[in-house]
Design an enzyme around this catalytic site. Structure first.
Site, PDB file in Angstrom:
ATOM      1  N   SER A  10      59.677 -28.962  71.551  1.00 55.07           N
ATOM      2  CA  SER A  10      59.898 -30.078  70.625  1.00 55.07           C
ATOM      3  C   SER A  10      60.534 -31.227  71.379  1.00 55.07           C
ATOM      4  CB  SER A  10      60.828 -29.649  69.491  1.00 55.07           C
ATOM      5  OG  SER A  10      61.284 -30.812  68.822  1.00 55.07           O
ATOM      6  N   HIS A  35      55.279 -30.441  70.453  1.00 55.98           N
ATOM      7  CA  HIS A  35      55.729 -30.486  69.053  1.00 55.98           C
ATOM      8  C   HIS A  35      56.457 -31.807  68.810  1.00 55.98           C
ATOM      9  CE1 HIS A  35      56.770 -28.536  65.227  1.00 55.98           C
ATOM     10  NE2 HIS A  35      57.972 -29.081  65.358  1.00 55.98           N
ATOM     11  N   ASP A  37      58.415 -34.058  66.062  1.00 48.73           N
ATOM     12  CA  ASP A  37      59.151 -33.989  64.792  1.00 48.73           C
ATOM     13  C   ASP A  37      59.353 -35.373  64.194  1.00 48.73           C
ATOM     14  OD1 ASP A  37      59.784 -31.177  64.401  1.00 48.73           O
ATOM     15  OD2 ASP A  37      60.995 -31.341  66.226  1.00 48.73           O
ATOM     16  N   MET A  39      60.920 -37.457  61.135  1.00 52.69           N
ATOM     17  CA  MET A  39      61.928 -37.370  60.063  1.00 52.69           C
ATOM     18  C   MET A  39      62.174 -38.755  59.487  1.00 52.69           C
ATOM     19  SD  MET A  39      64.636 -34.797  61.838  1.00 52.69           S
ATOM     20  CE  MET A  39      64.106 -33.358  62.776  1.00 52.69           C
ATOM     21  N   HIS A  69      54.808 -32.466  63.210  1.00 54.76           N
ATOM     22  CA  HIS A  69      55.524 -31.819  62.096  1.00 54.76           C
ATOM     23  C   HIS A  69      56.130 -32.927  61.252  1.00 54.76           C
ATOM     24  CE1 HIS A  69      59.236 -29.157  60.906  1.00 54.76           C
ATOM     25  NE2 HIS A  69      58.529 -29.539  59.852  1.00 54.76           N
ATOM     26  N   MET A  71      58.230 -34.363  58.420  1.00 56.80           N
ATOM     27  CA  MET A  71      59.312 -34.136  57.457  1.00 56.80           C
ATOM     28  C   MET A  71      59.530 -35.461  56.760  1.00 56.80           C
ATOM     29  SD  MET A  71      61.561 -31.827  60.078  1.00 56.80           S
ATOM     30  CE  MET A  71      60.617 -32.402  61.491  1.00 56.80           C
ATOM     31  N   MET A 140      59.855 -22.405  58.968  1.00 56.75           N
ATOM     32  CA  MET A 140      61.113 -22.920  59.510  1.00 56.75           C
ATOM     33  C   MET A 140      62.131 -21.786  59.575  1.00 56.75           C
ATOM     34  SD  MET A 140      60.430 -26.031  60.128  1.00 56.75           S
ATOM     35  CE  MET A 140      62.074 -26.436  60.755  1.00 56.75           C
ATOM     36  N   ASP A 182      59.649 -22.320  63.866  1.00 57.24           N
ATOM     37  CA  ASP A 182      60.339 -23.511  64.377  1.00 57.24           C
ATOM     38  C   ASP A 182      61.818 -23.467  64.005  1.00 57.24           C
ATOM     39  OD1 ASP A 182      61.126 -26.077  65.084  1.00 57.24           O
ATOM     40  OD2 ASP A 182      59.787 -27.106  63.681  1.00 57.24           O
TER      41      ASP A 182
HETATM   42  C1  DX5 Z   1      64.025 -29.185  63.029  1.00 54.63           C
HETATM   43  C2  DX5 Z   1      62.787 -29.452  63.856  1.00 54.63           C
HETATM   44  C3  DX5 Z   1      62.636 -28.542  65.028  1.00 54.63           C
HETATM   45  C4  DX5 Z   1      63.716 -28.683  66.060  1.00 54.63           C
HETATM   46  C5  DX5 Z   1      63.751 -27.454  66.901  1.00 54.63           C
HETATM   47  O1  DX5 Z   1      63.926 -29.894  61.828  1.00 54.63           O
HETATM   48  O2  DX5 Z   1      61.627 -29.309  63.058  1.00 54.63           O
HETATM   49  O3  DX5 Z   1      61.353 -28.704  65.621  1.00 54.63           O
HETATM   50  O4  DX5 Z   1      63.533 -29.786  66.883  1.00 54.63           O
HETATM   51  O5  DX5 Z   1      64.832 -27.588  67.760  1.00 54.63           O
HETATM   52  P1  DX5 Z   1      65.631 -26.306  68.294  1.00 54.63           P
HETATM   53  O6  DX5 Z   1      64.660 -25.489  69.067  1.00 54.63           O
HETATM   54  O7  DX5 Z   1      66.713 -26.910  69.097  1.00 54.63           O
HETATM   55  O8  DX5 Z   1      66.127 -25.575  67.053  1.00 54.63           O
HETATM   56 ZN    ZN Z   2      59.616 -29.170  64.011  1.00 51.36          ZN
END
Ligand code: DX5
Ligand code: ZN
Length: 227
Positions: A10, A35, A37, A39, A69, A71, A140, A182
């Site tokens: 990620s 990956h 992310d 947000m 991903h 969110m 998750m 994840d």
């Molecule tokens: C959390 C993210 C993850 C996160 C994982 O909301 O979706 O992808 O970056 O990070 P680690 O591996 O540090 O938990």
């Molecule tokens: Zn993620």
């Protein structure tokens, strides 16, 4: 059980001041997917990166798929933007979409693989009428919003339950569905995640926080090889 395991670093834990180099470095170190992310400070209490950054890293990934991903809430317009920005896989949370079937459809019609994401407390009943249209199911193992959180062990039986559903669906349809997990994955717990049935592993802080990305990824692969 020998599966084709994939490791998805990620970039949330990468150095954003040199993201192109960070993406190239992790691919050179053995990443199978990138990956990404997203947000929105609305669906989750954090704000990260959007489709412009996906477009910017695309020339740096070569053939490595970008695993987005989302969110974000609402989902549809952002998903369409990521398809244009070069995403290969686009996953979203069912609670964030008013019309889940429509969102899956628009992702696939845009030429991307579609994934549905389950928070630790999200029920699997969202799979009842969607699984035959999904390419990936993402569980998750932390509550979404931040990197570096602790893996929630309670998700292990849920992984096994999804594995059963995927195996049954694959037997029925012949379609392959990835089972990605994840949050909080490291070399010392990846084996139990795989043993529960996962085949694709997201790791942010465990890879980008390590002095050597290649050593971090190879110690995960070594743990997987011992299963
Ligand atoms: C959390 C993210 C993850 C996160 C994982 O909301 O979706 O992808 O970056 O990070 P680690 O591996 O540090 O938990
Ligand atoms: Zn993620």
């Amino acid at each position: 059980m020998s599966r084709n395991y994939q490791i998805a670093p990620s970039i949330l834990s990468a150095d954003f001041a040199k993201l192109g180099d960070e993406v190239r470095a992790v691919i050179a170190a053995g990443a199978d997917l990138i990956h990404f992310d997203v947000m929105d400070n609305h669906y989750v209490p954090n704000l990260t990166i959007g489709p412009m950054v996906c477009t910017a890293i695309k020339p740096h990934v070569g053939n490595t798929p970008i695993d987005v991903h989302l969110m974000v809430k609402p989902v549809d317009a952002v998903a369409a933007e990521f398809a244009k920005a070069g995403a290969s896989i686009i996953s979203f949370h069912p609670e964030a979409s008013e019309h889940i079937d429509r969102t899956i459809g628009l992702i696939r019609e845009a030429g991307c693989k579609a994934g549905l994401v389950f928070n630790p407390a999200t029920p699997l009943s969202y799979l009842d009428y969607t699984i035959d249209k999904l390419d990936l199911i993402l569980l998750m193992s932390v509550n979404p919003g931040f990197g570096g959180q602790k893996f929630i062990d309670g998700v292990l039986p849920k992984i096994a339950e999804v594995r059963e559903r995927i195996d049954a669906a694959e037997q029925r349809t012949g379609r392959k569905i990835l089972l990605e997990v994840d949050g909080g994955i490291k070399a010392d717990n990846i084996a139990k995640v795989a043993a529960a049935g996962a085949d694709t592993f997201v790791a942010g802080s465990a890879i980008y926080g390590a002095p050597s990305y290649a050593n971090a990824i190879s110690s995960m692969r070594a743990a997987l090889a011992r299963i």
